[in-house]
Design an enzyme around this catalytic site. Sequence first.
Site, PDB file in Angstrom:
ATOM      1  N   LYS A 196       1.359  -1.595  -0.331  1.00  0.00           N
ATOM      2  CA  LYS A 196       0.097   0.134  -0.180  1.00  0.00           C
ATOM      3  C   LYS A 196       1.049   1.622   0.112  1.00  0.00           C
ATOM      4  CE  LYS A 196      -4.073  -2.032   2.965  1.00  0.00           C
ATOM      5  NZ  LYS A 196      -4.605  -1.516   3.198  1.00  0.00           N
TER       6      LYS A 196
ATOM      7  N   PHE B  16     -15.569   3.025   6.745  1.00  0.00           N
ATOM      8  CA  PHE B  16     -14.587   3.324   6.050  1.00  0.00           C
ATOM      9  C   PHE B  16     -14.434   3.329   4.727  1.00  0.00           C
ATOM     10  CE2 PHE B  16     -14.266  -0.808   7.570  1.00  0.00           C
ATOM     11  CZ  PHE B  16     -13.823  -1.634   6.611  1.00  0.00           C
TER      12      PHE B  16
ATOM     13  N   HIS C 195      -1.989  -5.162   1.332  1.00  0.00           N
ATOM     14  CA  HIS C 195      -3.503  -6.231   1.385  1.00  0.00           C
ATOM     15  C   HIS C 195      -3.139  -7.544   0.617  1.00  0.00           C
ATOM     16  CE1 HIS C 195      -7.382  -7.114  -0.389  1.00  0.00           C
ATOM     17  NE2 HIS C 195      -6.166  -7.574  -1.227  1.00  0.00           N
TER      18      HIS C 195
ATOM     19  N   THR D 258      -4.903  -7.538  10.945  1.00  0.00           N
ATOM     20  CA  THR D 258      -5.188  -6.077  10.338  1.00  0.00           C
ATOM     21  C   THR D 258      -5.425  -4.147  11.105  1.00  0.00           C
ATOM     22  OG1 THR D 258      -7.071  -7.021   9.329  1.00  0.00           O
ATOM     23  CG2 THR D 258      -7.374  -4.593   9.215  1.00  0.00           C
TER      24      THR D 258
ATOM     25  N   ARG E 152      -1.423 -14.324   4.607  1.00  0.00           N
ATOM     26  CA  ARG E 152      -2.825 -13.443   5.650  1.00  0.00           C
ATOM     27  C   ARG E 152      -1.597 -13.754   6.867  1.00  0.00           C
ATOM     28  NH1 ARG E 152      -7.035 -10.368   4.529  1.00  0.00           N
ATOM     29  NH2 ARG E 152      -6.630 -10.583   6.498  1.00  0.00           N
TER      30      ARG E 152
ATOM     31  N   ASN F  84      -1.737   0.400   6.862  1.00  0.00           N
ATOM     32  CA  ASN F  84      -1.082  -1.301   7.519  1.00  0.00           C
ATOM     33  C   ASN F  84      -0.308  -2.002   6.567  1.00  0.00           C
ATOM     34  OD1 ASN F  84      -3.580  -1.920   5.889  1.00  0.00           O
ATOM     35  ND2 ASN F  84      -4.575  -2.947   7.427  1.00  0.00           N
TER      36      ASN F  84
ATOM     37  N   TYR G 263     -12.295  -3.302  -3.887  1.00  0.00           N
ATOM     38  CA  TYR G 263     -13.336  -2.822  -2.963  1.00  0.00           C
ATOM     39  C   TYR G 263     -14.162  -3.256  -2.313  1.00  0.00           C
ATOM     40  CZ  TYR G 263      -7.979  -2.593   0.184  1.00  0.00           C
ATOM     41  OH  TYR G 263      -6.875  -2.741   0.618  1.00  0.00           O
TER      42      TYR G 263
ATOM     43  N   GLU H  25      -9.287 -10.683  -7.235  1.00  0.00           N
ATOM     44  CA  GLU H  25      -8.008 -10.002  -7.172  1.00  0.00           C
ATOM     45  C   GLU H  25      -7.235 -10.091  -8.340  1.00  0.00           C
ATOM     46  OE1 GLU H  25      -8.989  -9.371  -2.482  1.00  0.00           O
ATOM     47  OE2 GLU H  25      -7.847 -10.120  -3.059  1.00  0.00           O
TER      48      GLU H  25
END
Length: 136
Positions: free
Chosen positions: A12, A60, A118, A94, A88, A115, A52, A129
């Site tokens: 990100k 959010f 993704h 998160t 993950r 964070n 998203y 995705e």
Amino acid sequence: MSKVEQTLSIIKPDAVERNLIEEIKSIFLKNNLIIKEDKKIQITKEEAAEFYKIHQSKPFYDALCSYLSSGPIVVMVLEGENAVSKNRKLMGATDPKNADENTIRKLYGISIDKNSVHGSDSIENAKQEINFFFKS
Ligand code: UDP
Ligand code: MG
């Protein structure tokens, strides 16, 4: 049972901005995930909203879409045994505050929104995705 899977990873804007691309990639490589595809891009807010859209009802959502489109990102296809769950696990929770030691979000995340990474949360979502960013 282990099987070879592919998953989508995004570095990100907060992590790209802090020059953490190589550090984050090295965590994947050290954990036997191969980086099959890799590109640095900047997406529009509309593209972020599409990506998203599963979160469109969340409070959010708007901030999340603005954020993901706010600067360059690195999108990657990771491949390896149990790649979806392995990624993950390497990412951590998160909210970096709740992430386990040595996870990417614990090491580098700033906050729940910034964070750093993704990762797809299921094989089905990984396929969607990957197709979103790497249409074949
Ligand atoms: N997010 C946020 N506020 C929240 C929950 C999530 O800004 O209260 C952001 C956060 O950056 C997260 C993304 O929305 O990575 C997608 O949320 P999700 O619950 O899917 O978390 P993830 O799968 O990224 O761990
Ligand atoms: Mg998610």
